[in-house]
Design an enzyme around this catalytic site. Structure first.
Site: not given
Length: 389
Positions: A198, A250
């Site tokens: 991610s 992230h």
């Protein structure tokens, strides 16, 4: 037991899919400005002729997806749930069956197996000089739910970007963004392991945003596109404040991708393209605008400096939480429904004859006894993760 037993918690992200970012290149000349085209088919009508950007055939992103799936299959084979647990999920799959849901609700392997395969463990990076984990962790996933969500997102976002900019630039963007996400995660998440692509996916989103900014003049519906993309990114970052989601990966991936997008995803002016096609006697257009050069240089300097400083801090054992008392809220905000306590858990083991007793310390305080004549350290770690989960 030591630090290895603290890996019962896994920081992951289930990346939601995004919709069309509604970024449409402007069509100059006789073409209507209202005509809508996708970035991959960006065209400009100059002097009655249409100029088109090269369209690449994507193969690297599908290769990345295949690599992630293959590695997940290998991880499940190595995990071999029946060897360590009598209550595996889908036990008919044999050694490919999943750990109990209370241990891994994402339908996947144990944290100990992920650690063996190369999950990001700050203790091993700093004290055992295993810096390669900063890269290997972005190719591992905690479960079927995790890898399915991330790979769908990678196909949806990455395929379009590779069609526009080619496999070299998107490959570099993906890897460096994942690495940047691992760096920031390692500085702030030091009590659990972290896996997942991610961070690299957020890098692709960051690259999309900087590409829109640096190529601002060639797009129609600029502000609508900008607001749409910012909204998508904000929603994804908000999801990251849920417990057991590594939002620092992230954020680090997004910042790395955002800066790298100014360097890799810059486009020439349409006027310069026209000059190359018509070969005028006295060219008057530059290939890029002045602000594009400024953004290129500034982004390159910030990116190189940030990655270098991050690496130095990690290998010197710096815990960034000691220098930022509120930063942990960026990854998890405690509520009445959940706790953000990610403190390490340890097991104490005692062997009396054929009976092994494990007691979870620093976690839920539970203990459990097993009929086990002899157990190696790996087996104890597997059982400890179940007791403390």
């Amino acid at each position: 037991m030591g630090r290895g037993a603290s890996s019962a918690e896994i920081e992951v992200n289930v990346q939601p899919r995004i919709g069309d970012s509604a970024i449409h290149p402007i069509e100059i000349g006789s073409a209507s400005l209202s005509r809508r085209t996708s970035p991959a088919n960006a065209m400009a009508s100059i002097s009655g002729e249409f100029m088109t950007f090269r369209r690449w055939r994507p193969w690297l992103v599908p290769a990345f997806v295949i690599a992630n799936v293959v590695l997940f299959s290998i991880t499940m084979f190595v995990n071999n749930c029946p060897r360590s647990s009598p209550s595996c999920i889908l036990s008919f799959l044999g050694r490919f069956s999943f750990q109990p849901l209370k241990e891994n609700p994402l339908l996947g392997p144990s944290s100990n197996t992920l650690e063996k395969m190369g999950a990001l463990d700050v203790n091993k990076v700093v004290h055992e000089h295993q810096g390669w984990r900063l890269i290997t962790c972005i190719w591992l996933h905690a479960g079927v739910v995790h890898i399915l969500a991330n790979m769908l997102s990678l196909l949806f976002i990455g395929m379009r970007l590779e069609q526009e900019f080619g496999f070299v630039r998107i490959g570099i963007l993906y890897i460096i963004s994942g690495f940047g996400g691992s760096l920031l995660s390692a500085l702030f998440i030091q009590s659990s392991i972290s896996v997942g692509a991610s961070g690299a996916l957020f890098g692709l989103l960051g690259g999309m945003l900087s590409e829109l900014i640096t190529n601002w003049t060639i797009y129609a519906n600029k502000f609508a596109a900008l607001l749409t993309l910012v909204f998508i990114i904000a929603i994804n970052l908000v999801v990251g404040v849920l417990p057991h989601v590594d939002n620092f990966a992230h954020i680090g991936g997004f910042i790395s991708g955002f800066l790298l997008g100014f360097v890799l995803l810059i486009r020439p002016q349409f006027g310069w393209i026209s000059q190359q096609s018509h070969q005028p006697r006295y060219p008057v257009k530059r290939k890029h605008k002045v602000y594009q050069y400024i953004l290129w240089i500034a982004a390159a300097v910030f990116l190189i400096t940030g990655l270098t400083v991050g690496l130095i801090m990690i290998f010197h054992g710096v815990n960034a939480n000691d220098h930022c008392s509120w930063c942990h809220y960026l990854s998890c905000i405690p509520t009445s429904r959940w706790s953000c306590n990610s403190s390490a858990t340890y097991c104490s083991a005692s062997q009396a004859g054929n009976q092994l007793t494990l007691t979870c310390e620093g976690g839920n305080g539970r203990n459990h006894s097993y009929f086990l004549p002899s157990a190696d350290n790996d087996k104890i770690k597997e059982l400890c993760s179940q007791v403390c989960s």
